[in-house]
Structure formats: C-alpha cells, structure tokens
Design a protein around this motif. Structure first.
Motif, PDB file in Angstrom:
ATOM      1  N   THR A 249       0.837  -1.212   0.000  1.00 16.48           N
ATOM      2  CA  THR A 249       0.000   0.000   0.000  1.00 16.48           C
ATOM      3  C   THR A 249       0.866   1.254   0.000  1.00 16.48           C
ATOM      4  O   THR A 249       0.480   2.280  -0.557  1.00 16.48           O
ATOM      5  CB  THR A 249      -0.947   0.019   1.218  1.00 16.48           C
ATOM      6  N   PHE A 250       2.049   1.160   0.633  1.00 16.65           N
ATOM      7  CA  PHE A 250       2.978   2.292   0.594  1.00 16.65           C
ATOM      8  C   PHE A 250       3.508   2.489  -0.817  1.00 16.65           C
ATOM      9  O   PHE A 250       3.602   3.618  -1.317  1.00 16.65           O
ATOM     10  CB  PHE A 250       4.153   2.055   1.552  1.00 16.65           C
ATOM     11  N   GLU A 251       3.886   1.372  -1.437  1.00 13.07           N
ATOM     12  CA  GLU A 251       4.450   1.452  -2.788  1.00 13.07           C
ATOM     13  C   GLU A 251       3.422   1.968  -3.789  1.00 13.07           C
ATOM     14  O   GLU A 251       3.773   2.650  -4.754  1.00 13.07           O
ATOM     15  CB  GLU A 251       4.953   0.066  -3.220  1.00 13.07           C
ATOM     16  N   LEU A 252       2.157   1.644  -3.569  1.00 15.13           N
ATOM     17  CA  LEU A 252       1.086   2.112  -4.452  1.00 15.13           C
ATOM     18  C   LEU A 252       0.634   3.519  -4.090  1.00 15.13           C
ATOM     19  O   LEU A 252      -0.288   4.060  -4.715  1.00 15.13           O
ATOM     20  CB  LEU A 252      -0.113   1.147  -4.388  1.00 15.13           C
ATOM     21  N   GLN A 253       1.275   4.081  -3.047  1.00 19.88           N
ATOM     22  CA  GLN A 253       0.993   5.448  -2.587  1.00 19.88           C
ATOM     23  C   GLN A 253      -0.469   5.634  -2.195  1.00 19.88           C
ATOM     24  O   GLN A 253      -1.078   6.676  -2.457  1.00 19.88           O
ATOM     25  CB  GLN A 253       1.399   6.462  -3.665  1.00 19.88           C
ATOM     26  N   LEU A 254      -1.012   4.600  -1.549  1.00 19.41           N
ATOM     27  CA  LEU A 254      -2.374   4.704  -1.037  1.00 19.41           C
ATOM     28  C   LEU A 254      -2.358   5.481   0.270  1.00 19.41           C
ATOM     29  O   LEU A 254      -1.386   5.463   1.016  1.00 19.41           O
ATOM     30  CB  LEU A 254      -2.965   3.313  -0.801  1.00 19.41           C
ATOM     31  N   ASP A 255      -3.443   6.166   0.555  1.00 18.51           N
ATOM     32  CA  ASP A 255      -3.572   6.901   1.813  1.00 18.51           C
ATOM     33  C   ASP A 255      -3.525   5.897   2.962  1.00 18.51           C
ATOM     34  O   ASP A 255      -4.335   4.975   3.035  1.00 18.51           O
ATOM     35  CB  ASP A 255      -4.908   7.660   1.828  1.00 18.51           C
ATOM     36  N   GLN A 256      -2.562   6.078   3.891  1.00 20.55           N
ATOM     37  CA  GLN A 256      -2.376   5.118   4.979  1.00 20.55           C
ATOM     38  C   GLN A 256      -3.538   5.101   5.971  1.00 20.55           C
ATOM     39  O   GLN A 256      -3.634   4.191   6.798  1.00 20.55           O
ATOM     40  CB  GLN A 256      -1.061   5.420   5.706  1.00 20.55           C
ATOM     41  N   ASP A 257      -4.409   6.093   5.885  1.00 16.59           N
ATOM     42  CA  ASP A 257      -5.613   6.078   6.720  1.00 16.59           C
ATOM     43  C   ASP A 257      -6.513   4.898   6.372  1.00 16.59           C
ATOM     44  O   ASP A 257      -7.379   4.507   7.170  1.00 16.59           O
ATOM     45  CB  ASP A 257      -6.403   7.377   6.553  1.00 16.59           C
ATOM     46  N   TRP A 258      -6.298   4.307   5.189  1.00 17.08           N
ATOM     47  CA  TRP A 258      -7.138   3.192   4.748  1.00 17.08           C
ATOM     48  C   TRP A 258      -6.591   1.830   5.169  1.00 17.08           C
ATOM     49  O   TRP A 258      -7.201   0.809   4.880  1.00 17.08           O
ATOM     50  CB  TRP A 258      -7.282   3.224   3.229  1.00 17.08           C
ATOM     51  N   ASN A 259      -5.437   1.808   5.850  1.00 14.60           N
ATOM     52  CA  ASN A 259      -4.799   0.531   6.186  1.00 14.60           C
ATOM     53  C   ASN A 259      -5.685  -0.387   7.020  1.00 14.60           C
ATOM     54  O   ASN A 259      -5.747  -1.596   6.790  1.00 14.60           O
ATOM     55  CB  ASN A 259      -3.471   0.769   6.921  1.00 14.60           C
ATOM     56  N   LYS A 260      -6.373   0.174   8.007  1.00  9.82           N
ATOM     57  CA  LYS A 260      -7.237  -0.645   8.859  1.00  9.82           C
ATOM     58  C   LYS A 260      -8.410  -1.218   8.059  1.00  9.82           C
ATOM     59  O   LYS A 260      -8.812  -2.367   8.258  1.00  9.82           O
ATOM     60  CB  LYS A 260      -7.766   0.176  10.041  1.00  9.82           C
ATOM     61  N   LEU A 261      -8.953  -0.401   7.140  1.00 13.68           N
ATOM     62  CA  LEU A 261     -10.042  -0.882   6.300  1.00 13.68           C
ATOM     63  C   LEU A 261      -9.543  -1.984   5.369  1.00 13.68           C
ATOM     64  O   LEU A 261     -10.228  -2.993   5.156  1.00 13.68           O
ATOM     65  CB  LEU A 261     -10.636   0.271   5.491  1.00 13.68           C
ATOM     66  N   ILE A 262      -8.335  -1.799   4.837  1.00 14.49           N
ATOM     67  CA  ILE A 262      -7.744  -2.822   3.965  1.00 14.49           C
ATOM     68  C   ILE A 262      -7.578  -4.129   4.731  1.00 14.49           C
ATOM     69  O   ILE A 262      -7.875  -5.212   4.218  1.00 14.49           O
ATOM     70  CB  ILE A 262      -6.378  -2.333   3.418  1.00 14.49           C
ATOM     71  N   THR A 263      -7.129  -4.022   5.998  1.00 17.30           N
ATOM     72  CA  THR A 263      -6.974  -5.218   6.826  1.00 17.30           C
ATOM     73  C   THR A 263      -8.315  -5.897   7.065  1.00 17.30           C
ATOM     74  O   THR A 263      -8.424  -7.126   6.996  1.00 17.30           O
ATOM     75  CB  THR A 263      -6.336  -4.846   8.180  1.00 17.30           C
ATOM     76  N   ALA A 264      -9.352  -5.089   7.350  1.00 19.03           N
ATOM     77  CA  ALA A 264     -10.683  -5.649   7.594  1.00 19.03           C
ATOM     78  C   ALA A 264     -11.209  -6.382   6.361  1.00 19.03           C
ATOM     79  O   ALA A 264     -11.748  -7.491   6.458  1.00 19.03           O
ATOM     80  CB  ALA A 264     -11.651  -4.538   7.997  1.00 19.03           C
ATOM     81  N   VAL A 265     -11.044  -5.770   5.195  1.00 22.44           N
ATOM     82  CA  VAL A 265     -11.484  -6.396   3.946  1.00 22.44           C
ATOM     83  C   VAL A 265     -10.687  -7.667   3.679  1.00 22.44           C
ATOM     84  O   VAL A 265     -11.241  -8.689   3.234  1.00 22.44           O
ATOM     85  CB  VAL A 265     -11.337  -5.407   2.764  1.00 22.44           C
ATOM     86  N   LEU A 266      -9.388  -7.619   3.975  1.00 25.75           N
ATOM     87  CA  LEU A 266      -8.535  -8.795   3.771  1.00 25.75           C
ATOM     88  C   LEU A 266      -9.009  -9.964   4.626  1.00 25.75           C
ATOM     89  O   LEU A 266      -9.066 -11.104   4.146  1.00 25.75           O
ATOM     90  CB  LEU A 266      -7.083  -8.441   4.135  1.00 25.75           C
ATOM     91  N   ILE A 267      -9.375  -9.695   5.870  1.00 27.31           N
ATOM     92  CA  ILE A 267      -9.861 -10.764   6.757  1.00 27.31           C
ATOM     93  C   ILE A 267     -11.134 -11.381   6.214  1.00 27.31           C
ATOM     94  O   ILE A 267     -11.303 -12.604   6.190  1.00 27.31           O
ATOM     95  CB  ILE A 267     -10.087 -10.214   8.179  1.00 27.31           C
ATOM     96  N   VAL A 268     -12.054 -10.521   5.754  1.00 32.52           N
ATOM     97  CA  VAL A 268     -13.309 -11.036   5.179  1.00 32.52           C
ATOM     98  C   VAL A 268     -13.023 -11.903   3.959  1.00 32.52           C
ATOM     99  O   VAL A 268     -13.598 -12.987   3.803  1.00 32.52           O
ATOM    100  CB  VAL A 268     -14.242  -9.862   4.798  1.00 32.52           C
ATOM    101  N   LEU A 269     -12.123 -11.454   3.100  1.00 33.10           N
ATOM    102  CA  LEU A 269     -11.776 -12.224   1.900  1.00 33.10           C
ATOM    103  C   LEU A 269     -11.137 -13.562   2.268  1.00 33.10           C
ATOM    104  O   LEU A 269     -11.417 -14.593   1.635  1.00 33.10           O
ATOM    105  CB  LEU A 269     -10.827 -11.410   1.015  1.00 33.10           C
TER     106      LEU A 269
END
Length: 287
Positions: A249-269
């Motif tokens: 997510t850092f390399e893709l220059q995504l807003d780090q505020d979304w990291n927790k949401l990304i983790t939540a979505v990853l768990i669901v997946l």
C-alpha cells in the motif's frame, strides 16, 4: 536493487516481530478456544515497560524478560476473570485491555523516545547490516521451535485438549481452569514480547502502536492457515505476508488512513476463501 533489498529486509523484520503476536492469537483462539482480546493490552504493556527500563539504562535483555513477565501477569488476570469470576471471555479481555491502557499510560505516558539508549539490536553488531534480522530470526524461530516442542509433551497435549475435548481433562483428574490460564499466560507473554521487541526496533514507544494489533495478529494467522493449519513456522510466514501487503500500500501510494479498512477487507476475503476451499463439491455430496 539495494533499495528493494532494504524494503524486503524491513518486511521480514516486522513480520518476525508481529509473528509473535500471531502465535499468541493462534494459541488462544485455536488451542484453548478463547477469544483473547487482552492481547492488545499485553502488547502495549510490554512496549511501555521496555521503554521505561531502557530509559533507565537497564540491560536490554532484562527489558525483554520483564515484558514477558508483565504479559504473563496480564494473562493470569484475564484467566482468573474468566474462570473464577465466570466473566465471558470477550468481556474478560476487554476489561484487562482497558485496565492495561491506564497502567501503560502511567508507565511510559502516551509516547516515549529512547533517545539513543542501548537496545538489544545496538548491543550486538555481529553480522551488520543484517544483525537486526539475525537477532530477530534467532529469537522468533527459537521460540516457535520451543513451543512446538512443549506442545508435544504431556502438558502440551493436555493444553491442546482444553480447546478440543475439555471433558477429557476432567476425566483424568486435571483442572481445566489451570490449563486455560496457562494458555492465556503463553498467549499474552508472546504479545508482550512482541511489543517489547517493537520498541527496541523502532526506538520509541507510542500508546497508539498497540491499537489494531489484535487485527494484525488475526490477519497474519489466517494467512498462515492458508499455508499450514497447525502451530509452526507458517505463523511467521503469515505475518510476513501481511507486512508485505501493508508495504504494498505504501508502494502504491495509497492513503495510509485506509490501512485498517484494507486489513478488515482482507480478513473477510480470507474467511470467504477458507469457506470456499473447505466447501464440498456437488459431486462429493452423498446421495
């Protein structure tokens, strides 16, 4: 190329540290079937105590031992609330984590910088610039191996029976409550050690560093179970895989505020993927 190696080294090092948290989550949720929310509090407690001791110029290895001891006490507290006061395991963990938040603030405040104090990594310079990776590898893989050995002993088998067949412990005259507390002691001790190593690694303590640690552990454990479903080195692999995803997510220059949401979505997946993998095919359903 050199920059890529540095990124990879950082991912592996953080993966090793949080691999201890993943191992703690696995022991609680899979071995003794206890949803241990006190892991976040234990992680923060271990980090705060370490920062305080290092600021007093205490020998770095002593801070690790102290963190493990503090984590063990938090595990005992969680276990006693559940087994003796009959408080729900989720609420027991919430109560302990809430209490530890205040204790952590009193120990180290909201943040504390080590300001160049000696750490376990600066104490040993052998193998530089890979000494940090070497030290973490020895500690983490050694602990995983030690716990694997322990789980193959008689006490280890009885500990595993707590989650699968607790009635068996009663049948052989063993106290189930003692084994639940033992599992929580190991779980929280690993989380506290992870918090201690994290402070040694980054060079400062922040009260907010422990927020979301339980989710990191859960995500790492689920990634590990895609590799192997039993306790072992796959837990570290899962932790490293999670750190790699976050680094992406850092390399893709995504807003780090979304990291927790990304983790939540990853768990669901991951849950959906696991359900799909274990779902029997139509052809295999008996008629």
């Amino acid at each position: 190329m050199i920059e890529l190696l540095h990124i990879a080294q950082g991912i592996i090092e953080r993966g090793l540290i949080f691999g201890l948290v993943v191992a703690g989550v696995y022991i609680a949720s899979r071995l003794i079937n206890f949803d241990n929310l006190a892991i976040e509090g234990a992680f923060g407690l271990g980090g705060a105590l370490t920062a305080l001791l290092l600021s007093w110029n205490v020998y770095p290895m002593v801070s690790l031992v102290a963190a493990v001891g503090a984590g063990a006490l938090s595990g005992i507290a969680t276990g006693l609330l559940n087994t003796k006061l009959k408080i729900n395991n989720l609420i027991s963990g919430i109560v302990v984590t809430t209490g530890l938040f205040s204790i952590t603030l009193k120990i180290a405040g909201s943040n504390m910088s080590l300001n160049g104090k000696q750490t376990i990594f600066s104490s040993f310079s052998y193998g530089a610039p890979y000494h940090t990776l070497l030290i973490l590898s020895i500690l983490c893989f050694g602990l995983i191996y030690g716990i694997q050995w322990f789980l193959k002993t008689e006490v280890g088998y009885l500990l595993q029976a707590v989650g699968d067949t607790p009635q068996m412990l009663t049948n052989v005259g063993k106290n189930t409550d003692c084994y639940i507390i033992m599992g929580l002691v190991i779980s929280n001790s690993l989380a506290a050690l992870g918090g201690s190593l994290f402070v040694h690694y980054v060079g400062y303590f922040s009260i907010w560093a422990s927020v979301g640690v339980l989710i990191i552990g859960l995500a790492g454990m689920m990634l590990a179970q895609m590799v192997h479903d039993t306790f072992g080195y796959a837990l570290i692999v899962g932790s490293i895989a999670y750190q790699a995803i976050i680094s992406l997510t850092f390399e893709l220059q995504l807003d780090q505020d979304w990291n927790k949401l990304i983790t939540a979505v990853l768990i669901v997946l991951l849950i959906m993927a696991k359900e799909w993998i274990h779902k029997p095919s139509v052809a295999s359903i008996p008629r």
